[in-house]
Design an enzyme around this catalytic site. Structure first.
Site, PDB file in Angstrom:
ATOM      1  N   SER A 256      14.724   0.847  32.756  1.00  0.00           N
ATOM      2  CA  SER A 256      15.697  -0.149  33.208  1.00  0.00           C
ATOM      3  C   SER A 256      15.004  -1.485  33.403  1.00  0.00           C
ATOM      4  O   SER A 256      13.798  -1.526  33.703  1.00  0.00           O
ATOM      5  CB  SER A 256      16.299   0.292  34.541  1.00  0.00           C
ATOM      6  OG  SER A 256      16.992  -0.781  35.139  1.00  0.00           O
TER       7      SER A 256
ATOM      8  N   TYR B  73      14.388   3.347  42.856  1.00  0.00           N
ATOM      9  CA  TYR B  73      14.924   3.383  41.481  1.00  0.00           C
ATOM     10  C   TYR B  73      13.994   2.591  40.555  1.00  0.00           C
ATOM     11  O   TYR B  73      13.645   3.058  39.464  1.00  0.00           O
ATOM     12  CB  TYR B  73      16.340   2.797  41.475  1.00  0.00           C
ATOM     13  CG  TYR B  73      16.991   2.724  40.107  1.00  0.00           C
ATOM     14  CD1 TYR B  73      17.472   3.863  39.472  1.00  0.00           C
ATOM     15  CD2 TYR B  73      17.150   1.498  39.456  1.00  0.00           C
ATOM     16  CE1 TYR B  73      18.084   3.794  38.214  1.00  0.00           C
ATOM     17  CE2 TYR B  73      17.757   1.413  38.206  1.00  0.00           C
ATOM     18  CZ  TYR B  73      18.223   2.560  37.594  1.00  0.00           C
ATOM     19  OH  TYR B  73      18.830   2.484  36.363  1.00  0.00           O
TER      20      TYR B  73
HETATM   21  P1  NAD Z   1      26.246   7.291  34.480  1.00  0.00           P
HETATM   22  O1  NAD Z   1      26.223   7.526  35.946  1.00  0.00           O
HETATM   23  O2  NAD Z   1      27.497   6.779  33.845  1.00  0.00           O
HETATM   24  O3  NAD Z   1      25.782   8.618  33.717  1.00  0.00           O
HETATM   25  C1  NAD Z   1      24.692   9.349  34.156  1.00  0.00           C
HETATM   26  C2  NAD Z   1      24.885  10.790  33.712  1.00  0.00           C
HETATM   27  O4  NAD Z   1      23.738  11.548  34.119  1.00  0.00           O
HETATM   28  C3  NAD Z   1      26.123  11.467  34.324  1.00  0.00           C
HETATM   29  O5  NAD Z   1      26.858  12.115  33.298  1.00  0.00           O
HETATM   30  C4  NAD Z   1      25.519  12.469  35.311  1.00  0.00           C
HETATM   31  O6  NAD Z   1      26.314  13.624  35.489  1.00  0.00           O
HETATM   32  C5  NAD Z   1      24.203  12.792  34.625  1.00  0.00           C
HETATM   33  N1  NAD Z   1      23.193  13.327  35.547  1.00  0.00           N
HETATM   34  C6  NAD Z   1      22.882  12.868  36.784  1.00  0.00           C
HETATM   35  N2  NAD Z   1      21.924  13.647  37.330  1.00  0.00           N
HETATM   36  C7  NAD Z   1      21.625  14.608  36.413  1.00  0.00           C
HETATM   37  C8  NAD Z   1      20.728  15.703  36.398  1.00  0.00           C
HETATM   38  N3  NAD Z   1      19.944  15.976  37.450  1.00  0.00           N
HETATM   39  N4  NAD Z   1      20.690  16.485  35.292  1.00  0.00           N
HETATM   40  C9  NAD Z   1      21.496  16.240  34.225  1.00  0.00           C
HETATM   41  N5  NAD Z   1      22.367  15.205  34.187  1.00  0.00           N
HETATM   42  C10 NAD Z   1      22.429  14.409  35.270  1.00  0.00           C
HETATM   43  O7  NAD Z   1      24.996   6.311  34.181  1.00  0.00           O
HETATM   44  P2  NAD Z   1      24.771   5.211  33.036  1.00  0.00           P
HETATM   45  O8  NAD Z   1      25.084   3.886  33.600  1.00  0.00           O
HETATM   46  O9  NAD Z   1      25.410   5.644  31.775  1.00  0.00           O
HETATM   47  O10 NAD Z   1      23.177   5.273  32.921  1.00  0.00           O
HETATM   48  C11 NAD Z   1      22.511   6.049  31.940  1.00  0.00           C
HETATM   49  C12 NAD Z   1      21.027   5.765  32.052  1.00  0.00           C
HETATM   50  O11 NAD Z   1      20.773   4.377  31.820  1.00  0.00           O
HETATM   51  C13 NAD Z   1      20.447   6.084  33.429  1.00  0.00           C
HETATM   52  O12 NAD Z   1      19.153   6.601  33.286  1.00  0.00           O
HETATM   53  C14 NAD Z   1      20.402   4.718  34.093  1.00  0.00           C
HETATM   54  O13 NAD Z   1      19.436   4.667  35.120  1.00  0.00           O
HETATM   55  C15 NAD Z   1      20.046   3.843  32.914  1.00  0.00           C
HETATM   56  N6  NAD Z   1      20.406   2.440  33.082  1.00  0.00           N
HETATM   57  C16 NAD Z   1      21.702   2.069  33.309  1.00  0.00           C
HETATM   58  C17 NAD Z   1      22.001   0.712  33.457  1.00  0.00           C
HETATM   59  C18 NAD Z   1      23.405   0.223  33.696  1.00  0.00           C
HETATM   60  O14 NAD Z   1      23.571  -0.979  33.907  1.00  0.00           O
HETATM   61  N7  NAD Z   1      24.406   1.082  33.663  1.00  0.00           N
HETATM   62  C19 NAD Z   1      20.981  -0.239  33.379  1.00  0.00           C
HETATM   63  C20 NAD Z   1      19.685   0.182  33.150  1.00  0.00           C
HETATM   64  C21 NAD Z   1      19.409   1.525  32.998  1.00  0.00           C
END
Ligand code: NAD
Length: 248
Positions: free
Chosen positions: A140, A155
């Site tokens: 991230s 985080y």
């Molecule tokens: P989201 O919350 O929409 O999806 C995350 C998914 O991970 C969910 O389906 C959840 O059920 C699953 N999950 C959580 N814990 C788990 C576990 N222990 N085992 C298996 N599955 C698990 O999140 P997102 O926004 O789509 O983010 C996806 C990735 O991108 C994450 O790693 C997040 O940190 C990273 N990210 C997101 C952003 C953003 O702005 N949304 C920015 C930078 C990085």
């Protein structure tokens, strides 16, 4: 068709509006058979069915070694190979340094960091035997700029750890033709970001993004497609910023 005949596992890909789900659709569209691995079995199965036939939805907590190895074994049983792994599962908590309790720390680091290690460990023997594979790790922008958007310092630490882990694995696994790269998304419109920011805070952040808007899940999925596919065969150990220019 950039992933024709390939088998790809994407963790955390069941959430309807999430980045992983967009990746699953994109990979399937490009000919991959996709394994959606998430916490809830029904959600994972439904998400896989949505992609069409011959995709697989499995329940596993990526932070649990036994569940991870059971799930990856099921993938090998079904398809006999693994070409790509996207370590996408992640959680965040909008906490300040003094608010972080041990259990918060454990939860956030377990999913992003332990999960990335355990999933990678589970697929490496198969990729090594194939002499090919691509592992994509979701870090991230919070790892690079020291948070300050929606995740707490724990985080940022977890996501910075992912970058180090990915680079070290890239160095170690290069001789086996296993590539390991990271994505560092900026502010992406998903469930993780929805509701965490006030309008005032959001406008302040957008003012610092040269492209002037949040990104969307498809834009991260397209970057993952590039790293998972043969478009990037000479790239390993890189960090690809998908952030609208936030760090310029
Ligand atoms: P989201 O919350 O929409 O999806 C995350 C998914 O991970 C969910 O389906 C959840 O059920 C699953 N999950 C959580 N814990 C788990 C576990 N222990 N085992 C298996 N599955 C698990 O999140 P997102 O926004 O789509 O983010 C996806 C990735 O991108 C994450 O790693 C997040 O940190 C990273 N990210 C997101 C952003 C953003 O702005 N949304 C920015 C930078 C990085």
């Amino acid at each position: 068709m950039l992933l024709e005949g390939k088998i790809a596992i994407i963790t955390g890909a069941a959430s309807q509006r999430g980045i992983g789900r967009a990746m699953a659709r994109t990979f399937a569209h490009h000919g991959a058979r996709v394994v959606i691995l998430d916490l809830d079995e029904k959600a994972a199965r439904d998400a896989a069915e949505d992609l069409g036939s011959d995709h697989l939805g499995l329940a596993a907590n990526v932070a649990d070694a036994a569940q991870v190895s059971r799930a990856v074994e099921a993938v090998i049983q079904r398809y006999g190979r693994i070409d790509a792994l996207v370590n996408n599962a992640g959680i965040t908590q909008p906490l300040k340094t003094l608010e972080i309790r041990g259990s918060d720390y454990d939860k956030v680091l377990d999913v992003s960091l332990r999960g990335t290690l355990l999933m990678s460990q589970a697929v490496i023997p198969t990729m090594r035997a194939q002499k090919s594979g691509s592992i994509v790790c979701l870090s991230s922008v919070s790892a690079q700029r020291g948070g300050g958007i929606f995740g707490g310092p724990h985080y940022s630490a977890a996501k910075a750890g992912v970058l180090g882990l990915a680079r070290a694995m890239a160095r170690e696994l290069g001789p086996d033709n296993i590539r390991v790269n990271s994505l560092t998304p900026g502010l992406i419109h998903t469930d993780i970001t929805g509701g965490l920011l006030s309008d005032e805070r959001l406008n302040g952040i957008l003012a610092g993004i040269p492209l002037g808007r949040m990104g969307n899940a498809q834009e991260v999925a397209d970057a993952a497609l590039f790293l998972a596919s043969d478009l990037s065969t000479y790239l390993t150990g890189i960090t690809l910023d998908v952030n609208g220019g936030m760090l310029i």
